[in-house]
Design a protein around this motif. Structure first.
Motif, PDB file in Angstrom:
ATOM      1  N   SER A  55       0.870  -1.172   0.000  1.00 50.13           N
ATOM      2  CA  SER A  55       0.000   0.000   0.000  1.00 50.13           C
ATOM      3  C   SER A  55       0.909   1.224   0.000  1.00 50.13           C
ATOM      4  CB  SER A  55      -0.879  -0.047   1.248  1.00 50.13           C
ATOM      5  OG  SER A  55      -1.578   1.163   1.402  1.00 50.13           O
ATOM      6  N   MET A  85      -3.663   6.416   6.522  1.00 53.97           N
ATOM      7  CA  MET A  85      -4.670   5.846   5.611  1.00 53.97           C
ATOM      8  C   MET A  85      -4.105   4.623   4.885  1.00 53.97           C
ATOM      9  SD  MET A  85      -5.977   9.458   4.077  1.00 53.97           S
ATOM     10  CE  MET A  85      -7.127   8.937   2.821  1.00 53.97           C
ATOM     11  N   LYS A 113      -5.466   0.819   5.073  1.00 57.24           N
ATOM     12  CA  LYS A 113      -5.819   0.031   3.890  1.00 57.24           C
ATOM     13  C   LYS A 113      -5.000  -1.256   3.874  1.00 57.24           C
ATOM     14  CE  LYS A 113      -5.994   0.366  -1.162  1.00 57.24           C
ATOM     15  NZ  LYS A 113      -5.615   1.172  -2.324  1.00 57.24           N
ATOM     16  N   GLN A 136      -9.915   3.939   5.552  1.00 59.91           N
ATOM     17  CA  GLN A 136      -9.154   5.154   5.270  1.00 59.91           C
ATOM     18  C   GLN A 136      -9.867   6.384   5.818  1.00 59.91           C
ATOM     19  OE1 GLN A 136      -7.114   5.328   1.297  1.00 59.91           O
ATOM     20  NE2 GLN A 136      -8.292   3.474   0.936  1.00 59.91           N
ATOM     21  N   ILE A 145      -8.501   9.705  -1.459  1.00 58.62           N
ATOM     22  CA  ILE A 145      -8.632   8.245  -1.511  1.00 58.62           C
ATOM     23  C   ILE A 145      -8.645   7.854  -2.984  1.00 58.62           C
ATOM     24  CG2 ILE A 145     -10.139   6.275  -1.036  1.00 58.62           C
ATOM     25  CD1 ILE A 145     -11.139   7.806   1.434  1.00 58.62           C
TER      26      ILE A 145
END
Lengths: 199, 793
Positions: free
Chosen positions: B97, B126, B130, B643, B687
């Motif tokens: 990520s 965030m 994720k 997130q 996002i």
């Protein structure tokens, strides 16, 4: 301004291009109308002379329009146009031929009268513009002029060209037919009509 | 694999020299992130350098990390590199990520290091949130059927078919007409070399007919298709030609005795053929066809055929084939100039199309190579070409340039000059676009041959009723004067439009088309022969107008792409399959309606089912689902929610904006703003979404409920949408949501949807700035929520 549609196909003529071909003038038909010649042309900056438009009319066969125009007389053969042409069209040579054809049809008389005057000077004195001509066109001041100035300085009224040079010039004028041509124009050999600005 | 939620996460924060560390306080980020549970955090000056990548690999082993978060530049830059590094470290590559703290943080918030650092912390949090939900994704490998279907037997289809067959692949070549050859077979000569068209195409056609690896199916159409890359099942409908293909020798006795004469399509209706016919002498297969529309059933053909090849009982035939790949080479049609009523086509007899002229020029054409006026059969002396008929013309909905008309008109003009002594040829044009190798030279040749080029689009063609001559009206824009030309023959240089066959085929194959109706490529520059459906390729004019050279080049490119696929034997599919929870699914069918790719099926008993592997991962289904029953593995609702929570558990800004940025446009626009160092407020937390169509309005509501002051949904311009309709869907949903908010007493200005191109970094910055300014003017959201709660009570 020409307000009426030009009927292109009614007066097809390749005469102007054929004339160019006959005299070995290169590639006028390859003009792409890019305008580089006009951008480069000193005459185009101060007059309505536009060779790009002239050649459009040549290609479309608008013979009379081209030959009767004043603009074909505005070029003074600096050759800057040709040096900038991507199709390498020999523009000044073509203009020479167009003038000749115009003369044959009786156009260009008023401009030729000026040229005949300077040509006669050249034949007679070996110089084309005399001190008195300067005074007429561009006097130094109201009181002073070139003729008076020369007199004051003890110079002859006309610039002196050596006899040797004059001899050479006379030979050139005879051999090329220049003298005869000028005389012919002066004696009214050409049937001149008026010309007008077209572009 | 089943539950990696509790896995240990390694967070690697990159300084990128001064690029990040010059603005963001990297140590503060590390301090903050290290407080998170099950997280190991470390920094490096250049994470993408060899030593940076080694650091990742070392730490994965030393710290027993299960997942990796990299806070650095945009994933668009090094995602693949970091994925590979994960694999080298023994982790699944989908367990990565990334937090974009360079393009979308340090580069655009230079003046405010403190806020930039807070934003970098949020973005990294965030990414960690994720990452906790990421799951290993297996490579989906399926075997590839070692055969290919080529649809369309023009020069593109022929080239590709031969190329693939020579490489040893089984090829099914389907052609709608009785013979292959396409438009190229109709042409007399081809530019720029002016060589005889059929002389170079004919041998290739014969080779197609003879090649052991090519199964030629003419007079047939593709009517059904299913499956996915490597495994397509296709149904081909073969029309009855009422002649046994194996028996017919092409002797032509049948046609001699056939009493019915009809206009020949191949000759553009300038000549005739019989009801039993061969479209042209070089046809492949060399088999006659009975045209049922005109046959009167006299059976004269049957009586004279010595080989008893005539079979009037033939029926339509369905052929089923299995192929690994499909090539669309369905070509084009010429624009119908009757649509341009000012040009008189179809009304004035002596106005013809360029293709009709081409047939007249052909020695085997209806006039045996003689060019004549259709009205009286006299050789025309004055011929005017009208360019851009159906090209560059908004009035008939054709804005594009057809790319071939300038050069073919020049070629035809030269041909006329040569064949008709003293012919005067005019070409009225907008721009001369003789762009290809050798094309400009051809143009020059035409200039030298004294073809007269007049720059100006023809406004009107009128006919002299007595002589049937035509007057063409235009302006010579180079002289600035209106002009007229009288012509014996007017030739319309018609452009190319998508063929009806292409239209039908694309419908059957579900392949996206551009606005003009041509096949849309996977990428206009980098993937020109692939369509947006994996395993389906395109070549020739089906993709857009082009000349023979380009069609052949594209056909060869497509053949090599297809060959690579077939030779590999297996194909790895992106893990794009939607996952449906049958327990939660309420069988509403909204996802099925939202899916453009037709991969979902509603079963009233079992809920929504995934049919095949046509999924492109846009997430429109998940965006539509009211219960969260359908999810895409790339980005689940849970991942989005995590997130949002990561940002809002401790709000670091006011106003705080949650942004949903589409992968194809807005996310790139944000990166562009970074590259161009366009500064904008720090308030947005972005996002990443595959498409704005993925954004479920319930998630927007959730963000507001949890404390976001506003939500931005940023996507493509509708016409640019990578999935065609994704943005439109998002737009509709957001509009409805705004209405809903208004009714509920929440200011609808808190939610906004905007379009931008990938290059519009400036627009992104402006949108964020304006949105933040607007939010500042609104009262705090809390007040609105309290009022809503009170009203509810």
């Amino acid at each position: 301004m020409n307000k009426v549609s030009v009927l292109l196909t009614s007066k097809w003529s390749w005469k102007l291009l054929e004339e160019a071909e006959r005299w070995g003038i290169q590639r006028p038909e390859e003009c792409l109308s890019c305008g580089a010649c006009v951008g480069a042309c000193p005459a185009a900056r101060t007059s309505s002379y536009n060779f790009r438009k002239i050649i459009r009319d040549v290609i479309l066969g608008n013979e009379e329009k081209v030959l009767s125009s004043r603009e074909i007389w505005y070029c003074f053969y600096c050759f800057y146009c040709t040096s900038k042409c991507p199709s390498r069209v020999e523009i000044p040579y073509f203009i020479m031929r167009l003038r000749r054809m115009a003369m044959e049809r009786g156009y260009g008389g008023d401009i030729l009268r000026i040229l005949v005057y300077t040509s006669s000077n050249l034949i007679e004195h070996g110089v084309s513009v005399l001190p008195s001509d300067y005074d007429r066109m561009n006097p130094i001041s109201a009181e002073e002029n070139m003729v008076k100035l020369r007199e004051k300085l003890g110079l002859p009224p006309v610039m002196r060209v050596s006899e040797k040079a004059m001899e050479e010039l006379r030979t050139i004028f005879e051999e090329t037919g220049f003298r005869k041509e000028v005389e012919g124009i002066r004696s009214g050999k050409w049937p001149f009509k008026g010309i007008s600005e077209k572009y | 694999m089943s539950d990696n939620k509790r896995g240990r996460i390694g967070v690697f924060v990159c300084h990128c020299g001064h690029n990040i560390a010059g603005v963001v306080d990297v140590q503060a980020v590390i301090d903050e992130i290290s407080k998170l549970p099950d997280v190991y955090c470390v920094d490096h000056v250049y994470m993408c350098s060899k030593s940076g990548l080694n650091l990742i690999k070392e730490k994965v082993a030393e710290e027993k990390l299960d997942k990796v978060v990299i806070a650095a530049c945009t994933p668009k830059l090094h995602e693949k590199l970091f994925q590979k590094t994960l694999e080298e470290a023994g982790l699944n590559r989908y367990l990565l990520s990334q937090a974009n703290i360079r393009e979308q943080c340090s580069w655009v918030h230079k003046a405010n290091p403190r806020k930039a650092t807070l934003k970098a912390i949020d973005l990294t949090k965030m990414a960690v949130a994720k990452a906790r939900l990421l799951q290993e994704q297996g490579k989906v490998e399926v075997p590839v059927e070692k055969a290919v279907l080529v649809v369309g037997g023009g020069v593109a289809g022929i080239t590709a078919a031969l190329n693939l067959a020579d490489l040893g692949h089984k090829v099914y070549l389907v052609e709608r007409e009785p013979s292959i050859g396409g438009h190229m077979a109709m042409l007399d000569k081809v530019f720029p070399t002016r060589d005889c068209s059929i002389c170079i195409l004919g041998p290739l056609m014969v080779e197609v007919g003879r090649h052991p690896n090519i199964e030629l199916i003419t007079y047939a159409e593709v009517t059904k298709a299913s499956g996915w890359i490597g495994n397509f099942e296709v149904e081909i409908t073969k029309h009855p030609r009422f002649i046994k293909e194996d028996e017919c020798t092409g002797c032509g006795v049948c046609a001699e005795f056939c009493p019915v004469e009809v206009p020949s399509e191949f000759d553009q209706n300038l000549g005739t053929r019989k009801a039993v016919y061969l479209p042209f002498p070089q046809a492949v297969p060399l088999v006659y066809t009975i045209d049922p529309e005109h046959c009167i059933g006299c059976r004269a053909c049957e009586a004279v055929c010595e080989r008893e090849a005539v079979d009037l009982s033939q029926k339509e035939e369905k052929i089923k084939v299995k192929v690994g790949a499909i090539l669309i080479a369905t070509g084009y049609e010429t624009f119908n100039p009757a649509e341009k009523r000012n040009l008189g086509y179809g009304v004035f007899k002596n106005v013809v199309t360029a293709l009709e002229l081409e047939r007249m020029l052909s020695p085997s054409g209806p006039t045996m190579g003689e060019v004549v006026r259709p009205s009286d059969g006299v050789t025309p002396k004055r011929i005017v070409f009208v360019q851009c008929v159906g090209s560059r013309d908004e009035s008939v909905g054709r804005t594009y340039c057809s790319r071939v008309c300038c050069t073919y008109a020049v070629k035809q003009a030269l041909e006329l000059k040569e064949r008709i002594p003293g012919a005067e040829v005019y070409i009225f044009y907008q721009d001369m676009r003789t762009f290809g190798k050798g094309f400009e030279e051809l143009y020059r040749e035409a200039l030298r041959e004294r073809v007269r080029f007049v720059r100006g689009l023809v406004s009107k063609v009128v006919e002299d009723g007595k002589t049937r001559n035509l007057i063409v009206r235009a302006e010579d824009t180079l002289l600035g004067v209106p002009v007229e030309a009288e012509a014996d023959l007017v030739v319309l240089s018609v452009g190319m439009v998508p063929s009806k066959g292409t239209e039908r085929l694309l419908f059957v194959l579900n392949v996206p088309v551009s606005e003009e109706g041509f096949v849309m490529e996977a990428h206009p520059k980098l993937r020109p022969v692939e369509t947006q459906i994996p395993g389906i390729f395109v070549a020739g004019c089906a993709q857009g107008p082009k000349d023979i050279q380009d069609s052949v080049a594209q056909a060869n490119a497509a053949a090599s792409k297809i060959s690579a696929l077939l030779s590999r034997g297996v194909v790895e599919l992106e893990p794009y399959v939607p996952i449906v929870d049958g327990e939660v699914c309420i069988r509403c069918g909204l996802c099925v309606a939202a899916c453009d790719k037709d991969v979902l099926k509603l079963d009233k008993e079992r809920g929504v089912e995934v049919k095949g592997v046509g999924c492109v991962g846009c997430g429109a289904c998940a965006g539509a689902c009211p219960t969260g029953a359908i999810q895409i593995s790339l980005l689940s609702d849970e991942m989005i929610r995590a997130q949002i929570d990561a940002v809002l558990e401790e709000k670091k800004e006011y106003p705080l904006v949650v942004g949903f940025l589409c992968n194809w446009c807005a996310y790139n626009a944000a990166d562009m703003a970074g590259v161009a160092k366009i500064q904008y407020p720090t308030n947005m937390r972005a996002i990443w979404v595959p498409c704005t169509g993925r954004v479920n309005p319930l998630l927007i509501l959730e963000a507001l409920e949890k404390g976001a002051d506003g939500v931005l949904v940023l996507g493509c311009y509708p016409q640019d949408c990578h999935y065609r309709t994704g943005f439109d869907k998002a737009k509709r949903r957001v509009e409805s949501l705004r209405e809903l908010l208004r009714v509920a007493g929440i200011d609808p200005r808190r939610v906004r949807i905007e379009s931008m191109a990938a290059s519009e970094g400036k627009k992104l910055a402006v949108v964020v700035k304006e949105f933040v300014e607007e939010l500042k003017k609104l009262p705090v959201l809390g007040g609105e929520l309290v009022r809503v709660a009170e009203a509810r009570r």
